[in-house]
Design a protein around this motif. Structure first.
Motif, PDB file in Angstrom:
ATOM      1  N   TRP A 207       3.415  86.829  61.860  1.00 27.49           N
ATOM      2  CA  TRP A 207       3.034  86.235  60.341  1.00 27.49           C
ATOM      3  C   TRP A 207       3.930  86.989  59.333  1.00 27.49           C
ATOM      4  N   LEU A 208       4.749  86.512  58.631  1.00 22.56           N
ATOM      5  CA  LEU A 208       5.560  87.231  57.612  1.00 22.56           C
ATOM      6  C   LEU A 208       5.824  86.408  56.449  1.00 22.56           C
ATOM      7  N   THR A 209       5.701  86.853  55.190  1.00 19.47           N
ATOM      8  CA  THR A 209       5.807  86.104  53.889  1.00 19.47           C
ATOM      9  C   THR A 209       6.717  87.144  53.145  1.00 19.47           C
ATOM     10  N   VAL A 210       7.196  86.434  51.875  1.00 19.78           N
ATOM     11  CA  VAL A 210       8.156  87.186  51.112  1.00 19.78           C
ATOM     12  C   VAL A 210       7.574  86.492  49.664  1.00 19.78           C
ATOM     13  N   ALA A 211       7.835  87.446  48.614  1.00 20.48           N
ATOM     14  CA  ALA A 211       7.858  87.035  47.360  1.00 20.48           C
ATOM     15  C   ALA A 211       8.944  87.948  46.314  1.00 20.48           C
ATOM     16  N   GLU A 212       9.535  87.211  45.694  1.00 21.10           N
ATOM     17  CA  GLU A 212      10.647  87.739  44.780  1.00 21.10           C
ATOM     18  C   GLU A 212       9.802  88.429  43.689  1.00 21.10           C
ATOM     19  N   GLN A 213      10.466  89.693  43.171  1.00 23.61           N
ATOM     20  CA  GLN A 213       9.578  90.414  42.188  1.00 23.61           C
ATOM     21  C   GLN A 213      10.932  90.659  41.159  1.00 23.61           C
ATOM     22  N   GLU A 214      10.667  90.222  39.990  1.00 22.59           N
ATOM     23  CA  GLU A 214      11.355  90.394  38.949  1.00 22.59           C
ATOM     24  C   GLU A 214      11.308  91.483  38.127  1.00 22.59           C
ATOM     25  N   ASN A 268       5.476  87.467  42.228  1.00 27.23           N
ATOM     26  CA  ASN A 268       5.325  86.021  42.309  1.00 27.23           C
ATOM     27  C   ASN A 268       4.456  85.833  43.583  1.00 27.23           C
ATOM     28  N   ASP A 269       4.179  84.621  43.851  1.00 27.52           N
ATOM     29  CA  ASP A 269       3.797  84.079  45.052  1.00 27.52           C
ATOM     30  C   ASP A 269       4.441  84.387  46.385  1.00 27.52           C
ATOM     31  N   ASN A 270       3.634  84.684  47.292  1.00 26.16           N
ATOM     32  CA  ASN A 270       4.347  84.653  48.454  1.00 26.16           C
ATOM     33  C   ASN A 270       4.501  83.499  49.249  1.00 26.16           C
ATOM     34  N   ILE A 271       5.564  83.273  50.008  1.00 27.07           N
ATOM     35  CA  ILE A 271       5.873  82.069  50.604  1.00 27.07           C
ATOM     36  C   ILE A 271       6.432  82.591  52.187  1.00 27.07           C
ATOM     37  N   PRO A 272       6.064  81.595  52.808  1.00 27.99           N
ATOM     38  CA  PRO A 272       6.303  82.007  54.321  1.00 27.99           C
ATOM     39  C   PRO A 272       7.735  82.235  54.586  1.00 27.99           C
ATOM     40  N   PHE A 273       8.068  82.925  55.405  1.00 28.61           N
ATOM     41  CA  PHE A 273       9.480  83.500  55.760  1.00 28.61           C
ATOM     42  C   PHE A 273       9.823  83.648  57.330  1.00 28.61           C
TER      43      PHE A 273
END
Length: 273
Positions: A207-214, A268-273
């Protein structure tokens, strides 16, 4: 009834109630309605950057990630700071989530994707200062940050030249330091540590997710100074993550640690990666 009314009208209780519902807005209870979009401003932030063998760190990571390497080694970052302000977007405007500031400890592993296109970090654990605010922060952490170990810490101290934790899971950290106002860290290493716009959450190997941080690369975040460490002791990495022997090595001997008065970013929101 009169006593109950006076209780709810107290300023402190109103702040707690507002903070509680702000946290709920950021948790899975309302996750399908309100997306997580939080701006965080931190003060008195200290980075303790600890080298770790690449193979040791690689075994700990999701197969889709690899350790970020500098000077032939992987890195774990221990951050000590005070959350000064958390803001969430409501109808397109930033709204402060009152009552959620306080001392915080953050541990992460610096990573990238094998193609080198997503420099970021895996968030490993968060420690919040014990109290009402810390309990609410732990609630938000546990509800939104899957795979992250979230704690409230009975003893967390941040004074001029000294920081220490005594954690819920019977681990501890203590560091004595001096901020070298006339010295900046090596610019290449500073960019290696700070310019990481991707936050990864992992839970096991599948299980892995990613979120972009501005705003991570905002020039204002690079107003940092080197830290000289006179004493350091910790067993957090060994007890929590099994990284035995890493904390017994000298840290911050070659300008690897630094300090910033203010640091900010947008999560921001994490999304599946």
């Amino acid at each position: 009834r009169r006593v109950h009314g006076e209780f709810l009208q107290s300023k402190k209780m109103r702040s707690v109630v507002v903070a509680f519902f702000c946290v709920l807005a950021c948790t899975s209870l309302y996750g399908e309605v309100l997306a997580v979009h939080v701006r965080e401003t931190d003060t008195n932030t200290m980075w303790i950057n600890v080298p770790v063998p690449v193979d040791t760190l690689k075994q700990f990571l999701n197969p889709k990630l690899v350790p970020s390497v500098y000077n032939g080694t992987g890195w774990i970052c221990i951050m000590l700071f005070k959350i000064d302000k958390l803001e969430n977007t409501i109808f397109g405007h930033w709204v402060t989530m009152y009552g959620l500031n306080g001392l915080t400890g953050k541990i992460s592993a610096l990573v990238n994707t094998p193609d080198g296109n997503r420099p970021g970090y895996v968030l490993l654990s968060l420690d919040f200062e014990e109290g009402i605010a810390g309990t609410l922060q732990k609630l938000g952490c546990s509800s939104t940050q899957r795979g992250v170990r979230c704690f409230t810490t009975p003893k967390m101290v941040q004074e001029h030249g000294h920081s220490s934790w005594s954690t819920d899971d019977k681990a501890s950290l203590s560091v004595s330091y001096a901020v070298m106002d006339d010295f900046r860290p090596d610019e290449t290493f500073l960019k290696f540590i700070l310019d990481r716009p991707f936050k990864f959450l992992q839970d096991g190997q599948s299980w892995l997710t990613v979120a972009e941080q501005e705003e991570k690369s905002n020039p204002k975040n690079y107003n940092v100074r080197t830290v000289s460490v006179s004493a350091f002791s910790s067993d957090i990495l060994a007890k929590r993550f099994g990284f035995a022997g890493i904390e017994s090595s000298p840290v911050c001997q070659n300008k690897e640690c630094f300090f910033a008065s203010t640091y900010f970013f947008v999560d921001n929101d994490n999304i599946p990666f």
